[in-house]
Design a protein around this motif. Structure first.
Motif, PDB file in Angstrom:
ATOM      1  N   GLU A 160       0.866  -1.076  -0.115  1.00  2.09           N
ATOM      2  CA  GLU A 160       0.020   0.008  -0.090  1.00  2.09           C
ATOM      3  C   GLU A 160       0.916   1.215  -0.019  1.00  2.09           C
ATOM      4  O   GLU A 160       0.539   2.275  -0.800  1.00  2.09           O
ATOM      5  CB  GLU A 160      -1.221  -0.006   1.186  1.00  2.09           C
ATOM      6  N   GLY A 239      -4.853   1.182  -0.955  1.00  4.00           N
ATOM      7  CA  GLY A 239      -5.781   0.817   0.490  1.00  4.00           C
ATOM      8  C   GLY A 239      -6.725   2.021   0.790  1.00  4.00           C
ATOM      9  O   GLY A 239      -7.351   1.968   1.671  1.00  4.00           O
ATOM     10  N   ASP A 240      -6.673   3.119   0.089  1.00  7.52           N
ATOM     11  CA  ASP A 240      -7.511   4.300   0.475  1.00  7.52           C
ATOM     12  C   ASP A 240      -9.005   4.025   0.016  1.00  7.52           C
ATOM     13  O   ASP A 240      -9.864   4.383   0.585  1.00  7.52           O
ATOM     14  CB  ASP A 240      -7.000   5.611  -0.464  1.00  7.52           C
ATOM     15  N   ASP A 241      -9.109   3.131  -0.902  1.00  5.47           N
ATOM     16  CA  ASP A 241     -10.456   2.979  -1.844  1.00  5.47           C
ATOM     17  C   ASP A 241     -10.463   1.463  -1.785  1.00  5.47           C
ATOM     18  O   ASP A 241      -9.671   0.764  -1.933  1.00  5.47           O
ATOM     19  CB  ASP A 241     -10.060   3.376  -3.120  1.00  5.47           C
ATOM     20  N   SER A 242     -11.811   1.018  -1.704  1.00  3.42           N
ATOM     21  CA  SER A 242     -12.035  -0.225  -2.018  1.00  3.42           C
ATOM     22  C   SER A 242     -12.456  -0.423  -3.362  1.00  3.42           C
ATOM     23  O   SER A 242     -12.270  -1.577  -4.001  1.00  3.42           O
ATOM     24  CB  SER A 242     -13.288  -0.973  -1.131  1.00  3.42           C
TER      25      SER A 242
ATOM     26  N   ALA B  75      -8.819   7.427   8.913  1.00  2.00           N
ATOM     27  CA  ALA B  75      -9.147   6.152   9.015  1.00  2.00           C
ATOM     28  C   ALA B  75      -9.292   5.711   7.503  1.00  2.00           C
ATOM     29  O   ALA B  75      -9.565   6.291   6.602  1.00  2.00           O
ATOM     30  CB  ALA B  75     -10.269   5.538   9.622  1.00  2.00           C
ATOM     31  N   LEU B  76      -8.750   4.364   7.225  1.00  3.37           N
ATOM     32  CA  LEU B  76      -8.742   3.516   5.921  1.00  3.37           C
ATOM     33  C   LEU B  76     -10.132   3.026   5.746  1.00  3.37           C
ATOM     34  O   LEU B  76     -10.717   2.817   6.977  1.00  3.37           O
ATOM     35  CB  LEU B  76      -7.698   2.663   5.604  1.00  3.37           C
ATOM     36  N   GLU B  77     -10.402   2.571   4.782  1.00  2.00           N
ATOM     37  CA  GLU B  77     -11.890   2.139   4.386  1.00  2.00           C
ATOM     38  C   GLU B  77     -12.199   0.858   5.323  1.00  2.00           C
ATOM     39  O   GLU B  77     -13.399   0.574   5.733  1.00  2.00           O
ATOM     40  CB  GLU B  77     -12.164   1.620   3.224  1.00  2.00           C
ATOM     41  N   ASP B  78     -11.080  -0.049   5.433  1.00  4.11           N
ATOM     42  CA  ASP B  78     -11.121  -1.149   6.139  1.00  4.11           C
ATOM     43  C   ASP B  78     -11.158  -0.939   7.737  1.00  4.11           C
ATOM     44  O   ASP B  78     -11.395  -1.847   8.408  1.00  4.11           O
ATOM     45  CB  ASP B  78     -10.285  -2.400   5.739  1.00  4.11           C
ATOM     46  N   ARG B  80      -8.911   0.516   9.569  1.00  2.00           N
ATOM     47  CA  ARG B  80      -7.612   1.067  10.286  1.00  2.00           C
ATOM     48  C   ARG B  80      -7.469   2.489  10.602  1.00  2.00           C
ATOM     49  O   ARG B  80      -7.881   3.092   9.787  1.00  2.00           O
ATOM     50  CB  ARG B  80      -6.592   0.425   9.426  1.00  2.00           C
TER      51      ARG B  80
END
Lengths: 248, 248
Positions: A160, A239-242, B75-78, B80
């Motif tokens: 990431e 990792g910022d976006d899914s 925060a990140l989407e997941d 974290r």
DNA sequence: CGCTTCCTTGAGTAAATTCAAGACTTGTGG
DNA sequence: CCACAAGTCTTGAATTTACTCAAGGAAGCG
């Protein structure tokens, strides 16, 4: 034995013809104000690899980067090093009201600076609100960038981190990926410098870049130039976006 | 079932009697300027654990923290999460020229804010150089702090991170250790919050604190209060110094 | 061409994480 | 006042990630 690094005093370009005129600290100046700046400015160039300023130095000049790439770094006593800023053209070095620097500034490529003697610049700032406002904007932009970087350093995986770094290069070099690919980007840092920026080791950086290459996300033209083959995959990997930044 | 969080509008303290008068955004104001601020300010309190502002919110107020502790997080989407700022009394929320927030602000303890309606505040700033200069100083201080934190997040070990965090608490609470010990410090965050600040997991935080306790560097009075038994050992453990900050 | 620097890749290791279980605190209601 | 529940913290064991150490290859420079 290397020759002593040569800091060259160049003939300054006229502000009106300056490549960073519209983005630098002078961005919103009137032509009168530009005239004032013109009087106290001088161009200096630093060869690749040479220090521009040391931590703790008295800040004699403040400056805008005109050409080239410089880094801001901090280090612990035992040598562990963390980059805390990457200066590209139009970025600013030095702050009003600070007389010393709290990090090292190093030329990564050949760097040309547009330097202003600090005291004269500070006096000018007082009666030039366009400059002081721009300085405030610059400081706040840097603060936002620093906070994004804190998220990266504290919480992102090696993959990431690398993907986010490459994505930042795309954005800062204004290379828009229109068709899922981005061509001919400069990668101005060595593996070790990238590692110091991302809080990794140079081996991990190398492995992750190799992996992205093997997965056909990026391609190298030479060591310092690359292309993005699959921009969506790169965005996914940040990792910022899914969703990889898709328009939904 | 918990009652809906209650944001209370309090009677404002007169600026002259304000506990943060000498350090906040109003620090260098004249009494005339204080009068102007007084007109547009209001006190609001937020219970511990409640959100103060969300990322993306329009910034209606800017504010100074008067009492209590708040955090800035990204925060990140997941899920974290990385803390990117810790707001103690006299710290400022909001920036001139920005209309939205790029992180969440959360009350960690009960928090009292001295709020200024943003638009009114921005107008006031224009003709109040003492305030705009102070804002610039605040932004630059935050930037310095952010860069130190980048070094911590990118390059320090878990032990060094914890030691640096405790050392920061000592400095920010103005508890000077005169005799190698520091008494009765507030530890305002939970283990999880500390972990989010330091880029660690809560288990690692707990283990490192236990280790410092076992080594007689610190001692806990209760879960949220501690003492430093051996300040030099703590400084040694930060990684910033090889000599623990001794006078040489 | 030979030297130096930079980069890649592999193998083994160490640090911190994840998963898991249990203990301590604090507040609530009986 | 005590019992219980929820939240918080501690500690252990296994795992994972990135690091360290090592060797060799590619690129750039004189």
């Amino acid at each position: 034995m290397t020759a002593a690094p040569k800091i060259t005093l160049e003939t300054s370009v006229k502000c009106g013809e300056c490549p960073i005129r519209h983005r630098a600290v002078c961005a919103s100046c009137t032509s009168d104000e530009l005239g004032e700046l013109e009087k106290i400015k001088s161009y200096r160039t630093f060869p690749a690899g040479t220090p521009i300023m040391w931590r703790g130095d008295e800040l004699v000049y403040v400056a805008s980067v005109v050409r080239g790439v410089a880094t801001l770094t901090k280090a612990l006593e035992d040598g562990r090093t963390q980059m805390v800023g990457l200066l590209l053209p139009s970025d600013f070095i030095g702050r009003p009201g600070r007389t010393t620097l709290d990090f090292d500034v190093t030329a990564v490529s050949d760097v040309t600076l547009c330097c202003f003697e600090r005291r004269a610049f500070e006096e000018l700032v007082v009666h030039t609100p366009h400059v002081s406002q721009r300085l405030m904007e610059i400081a706040l932009d840097e603060l936002d960038a620093a906070r994004d970087w804190m998220l990266l350093l504290g919480r992102k995986t090696a993959r990431e981190k690398i993907a986010t770094f490459l994505d930042m290069l795309i954005r800062r070099q204004n290379m828009q990926g229109l068709d899922g690919a981005v061509l001919d980007l400069a990668l101005p840092l060595t593996r070790e410098e990238i590692a110091n920026y991302l809080g990794l080791t140079l081996e991990t950086v190398s492995r992750q870049l190799s992996q992205l290459k093997a997965q056909n996300v990026i391609r190298f033209l030479d060591r310092k130039r690359f292309e993005v083959v699959d921009l969506q995959a790169l965005h996914m990997a940040t990792g910022d976006d899914s969703d990889g930044g898709m328009i939904s």
